[in-house]
Design an enzyme around this catalytic site. Structure first.
Site, PDB file in Angstrom:
ATOM      1  N   HIS A 159      -9.745  -8.275  -8.578  1.00  0.00           N
ATOM      2  CA  HIS A 159      -9.488  -7.938  -6.818  1.00  0.00           C
ATOM      3  C   HIS A 159      -9.890  -9.033  -5.843  1.00  0.00           C
ATOM      4  CE1 HIS A 159     -11.730  -5.886  -3.467  1.00  0.00           C
ATOM      5  NE2 HIS A 159     -10.485  -5.657  -3.348  1.00  0.00           N
TER       6      HIS A 159
ATOM      7  N   GLU B  14     -11.580  -2.413  -8.305  1.00  0.00           N
ATOM      8  CA  GLU B  14     -12.175  -2.798  -6.970  1.00  0.00           C
ATOM      9  C   GLU B  14     -13.249  -2.059  -6.663  1.00  0.00           C
ATOM     10  OE1 GLU B  14      -8.813  -3.002  -4.347  1.00  0.00           O
ATOM     11  OE2 GLU B  14      -9.850  -1.662  -3.065  1.00  0.00           O
TER      12      GLU B  14
ATOM     13  N   LYS C 260       0.713  -1.128  -0.122  1.00  0.00           N
ATOM     14  CA  LYS C 260       0.102  -0.202  -0.055  1.00  0.00           C
ATOM     15  C   LYS C 260       0.890   1.398  -0.033  1.00  0.00           C
ATOM     16  CE  LYS C 260      -3.799  -2.300   0.066  1.00  0.00           C
ATOM     17  NZ  LYS C 260      -5.050  -2.240  -0.558  1.00  0.00           N
TER      18      LYS C 260
ATOM     19  N   ASP D 115     -14.096  -7.148  -9.885  1.00  0.00           N
ATOM     20  CA  ASP D 115     -14.582  -7.520  -8.378  1.00  0.00           C
ATOM     21  C   ASP D 115     -15.517  -8.442  -8.686  1.00  0.00           C
ATOM     22  OD1 ASP D 115     -14.289  -6.510  -5.383  1.00  0.00           O
ATOM     23  OD2 ASP D 115     -16.279  -6.913  -5.908  1.00  0.00           O
TER      24      ASP D 115
ATOM     25  N   GLU E 212      -1.926   0.928  -8.784  1.00  0.00           N
ATOM     26  CA  GLU E 212      -3.551   0.418  -8.400  1.00  0.00           C
ATOM     27  C   GLU E 212      -3.990   1.825  -7.844  1.00  0.00           C
ATOM     28  OE1 GLU E 212      -3.953  -3.318  -6.706  1.00  0.00           O
ATOM     29  OE2 GLU E 212      -5.819  -2.780  -6.001  1.00  0.00           O
TER      30      GLU E 212
END
Lengths: 433, 433
Positions: free
Chosen positions: B353, B303, B217, B326, B271
């Site tokens: 995702h 996502e 992240k 997703d 992302e």
């Protein structure tokens, strides 16, 4: 200091579906409101709502309750001092954001709550919302805008420059509105649920009442759309404006084909020609219609544009020639300010979406503020008008000769009569039992 | 004939927020499921869910109840015969559509219900979902796709041609998956809530377990992002893939600036570099990253892409080099089929995702179907893997050396243990009391 002591939410629904009012290519609803009251410790009560179409109004009510803890116990003066922090506490809640982000049910609930806070702010200032906004210093207005995710289209400095420039001539513009009212158009003549003779009668009546801009619904069988359009054009003559609204029913190429046929009646705009999220599709349709009509027919959208990021792109892509902001689809006044400022930057006029329940009451304030302080021109500017359900509001819209008159009561005109809430509360009000 | 006799919805929440699992630049959630059971008259029980982040799971549960009347009393065989009519009865309900359209709470609830119907279909066929889909005739697969609003990107005929071509070599591809499993990557090493030493230890452990693609992240202070990225790159060496996920925290220009600095560690993708609705913004970032890295670093998102119209535009604008479908953000398998087919048409690989609750269980079926019948190549294809909460599922994912093994039980792997539902039901389960 004024503290918000409680949030009360009412599920209010009006049984409009049976009559065909509000029917279009994709909706047939019982006009409803997720109606929010903010109680305070001795101050006025703040009122706000989001509009829904009947079924599911209990879902937006549940979303208001999920956001309630960000509002109860807050002081209005603290919110006013740090408005973006307050706005983001709702719009960017670390758990609830997943349900959007900034779109649909959770964002509409945010709008209801944020608008109720603004109603409270304006009531505490003793001014109608349009005047409260128009008289705020530039730095305070800018401080109410969350520029996150839109700085590639509008910077803080650009917004401040627009608002500073908007002070010039404001008194003259206000004088004009006090004398003439604000231009509007009517959507009441051509719902898809109405038969031809009703469309004819309503169009004649509206023309006699002074309306010179009318909107019809399209998206039914193309031959029916054209027949109804000819009926209206024949009554209103070549100079009045005829707008069309497809409520997203067409695919992109289908929209271009069908509007090529409908160009015969000289439409001023085609509204929601395809899916509301399709920025690139709207841009293609706008280019096609502009080429076909020499720039006469433009694309309009906004009533279900989910948030400022969608509006930003519609402007960047030159997809719209008319921006139809909505007061409660997005996250309330703070987000609408961002949208109005972006429209000014890109030179696109604003014609707010209204109708439903209380949308006329809300958006008149936004359109008047836009004209007075941001857009500064009436060129291409009109507020939608639908003659439904105003009787349920304490401070209903007033019109004269097809124009909105300036609201004068303090607040955002969002307060409903307690008797209307009691009668139309779902499912236990007498209207629904 | 099998009739759906009841829809039961459970609000199931796992208390993950306290540990920092799943924390990123914008979310800190209690992983939750709006869990739907479809009872039948003597047949199996269908299971489906949508994933949420904790607070607000009661809202998606309310939305499932609002859609319930479109499902109860329907025969599975009738739905299978006219699947788009069934799908549109939920996605285009004339009153509920206003709450989206096709986005957020109401669309996620649609996804839960639609997926539960597909679970039932696969169970009745006695096949795992991936096999059920992969073995359907082309015309039946196409009949499950609602092409409304996407015909400018993908026609029925183009979809059929892709699916027909996907029959060639299917047996060989299946043999490869049975031998090696499906490639995946792990997101468990670098959540924002983890300190450096935990990132280091987790990266070493993951590398030792065979993972050669890892995601971290980003979106914290830029210096922190770079420091953590260097820690991971130092452990995994130059050949393993390092992906980055900003969870929408940046503005467009900010994303370009920050990724220019992070390019030092050779990221494979960035992302969600900005707001999920910003198609034009993603396209600008993609062009900038491609120029900066000679095409090595691509943009990924999906996502929280609300629906097929958003995905269509991401592809049309060349905004993404990786499409992260997703399973339950959009309206279930029917809509995912449209997205997988559009990705194939535009030549963009799918990396679904996963994570959260049960997303790995769901998306493995979609990725396997995509490879077997649509995309037909493993080039650039990986399934996200997060090692959380699998123990609550009756048919949990199985991995070996960083690869997913083929599911074998009939259905969509969505069924939870009754004991897990009872323990984690909110607010009355023992885990929450």
């Amino acid at each position: 200091m004024t503290t918000i002591t409680e949030v009360t939410v009412h599920d209010v629904r009006f049984p409009t579906a049976a009559s065909g009012d509000g029917s279009d290519a994709i909706n047939r609803g019982d006009y409803s409101a997720t109606y929010v009251e903010l109680s305070t410790d001795g101050g006025p009560t703040g009122a706000g709502f989001t509009f829904t179409n009947g079924r599911g109004n209990e879902i937006t009510c549940a979303a208001v309750r999920a956001l309630r803890h960000h509002v109860v116990g807050r002081r209005v003066e603290e919110i006013t001092a740090e408005p973006v922090a307050f706005w983001r506490s709702l719009a960017a809640d670390v758990q609830l954001r997943w349900l959007g982000p900034e779109k649909g049910v959770i964002h509409m609930a945010t709008g209801a709550l944020v608008n109720a806070v603004w109603d409270l702010r304006a009531k505490l200032a003793g001014k109608p919302m349009w005047r409260y906004l128009a008289e705020l210093p530039t730095d305070e207005l800018v401080a109410n805008v969350d520029f996150t995710h839109i700085t590639d289209a509008l910077t803080t400095e650009e917004a401040a420059a627009i608002l500073d420039k908007g002070r010039d001539g404001l008194t003259d513009r206000l004088g004009l509105l006090e004398r003439d009212g604000f231009p509007s158009y009517t959507t009441s003549v051509g719902w898809l649920g109405y038969p031809d003779d009703k469309v004819l009668a309503l169009t004649r009546a509206a023309y006699a009442q002074g309306w010179r801009a009318m909107k019809m619904k399209v998206g039914g069988p193309p031959a029916d759309d054209l027949r109804r359009a000819r009926i209206i054009r024949a009554v209103i003559g070549p100079d009045a404006l005829l707008m069309m609204d497809a409520n997203q029913v067409w695919d992109v190429d289908e929209a271009i084909t069908n509007m090529t046929a409908l160009a015969e009646v000289d439409p001023y705009w085609i509204e929601e020609p395809t899916h509301a999220d399709d920025i690139l599709g709207h841009a293609r349709i706008a280019r096609a219609m502009s080429e076909l009509t020499g720039g006469r027919c433009r694309v309009a959208t906004g009533e279900v544009a989910a948030n400022k990021v969608i509006f930003k792109q519609l402007l960047q892509a030159e997809a719209i020639g008319v921006m139809q902001i909505d007061a409660c689809r997005v996250g309330g006044v703070n987000e609408v300010l961002a949208e109005i400022l972006m429209a000014a930057k890109f030179g696109v006029p604003i014609c707010p979406h209204a109708g439903g329940v209380g949308l006329c009451e809300y958006v008149q304030h936004l359109a008047i503020f836009d004209y007075l302080r941001v857009g500064t021109s009436l060129e291409g500017r009109m507020i939608e008008y639908v003659d439904h359900l105003h009787e349920h509001f304490v401070d209903p819209v007033r019109t004269r000769d097809g124009r909105y008159l300036l609201p004068t009561a303090p607040g955002y005109s969002a307060t409903m009569h307690p008797s209307s809430i009691a009668t139309f509360r779902f499912p236990d009000g007498p209207a629904w039992r």
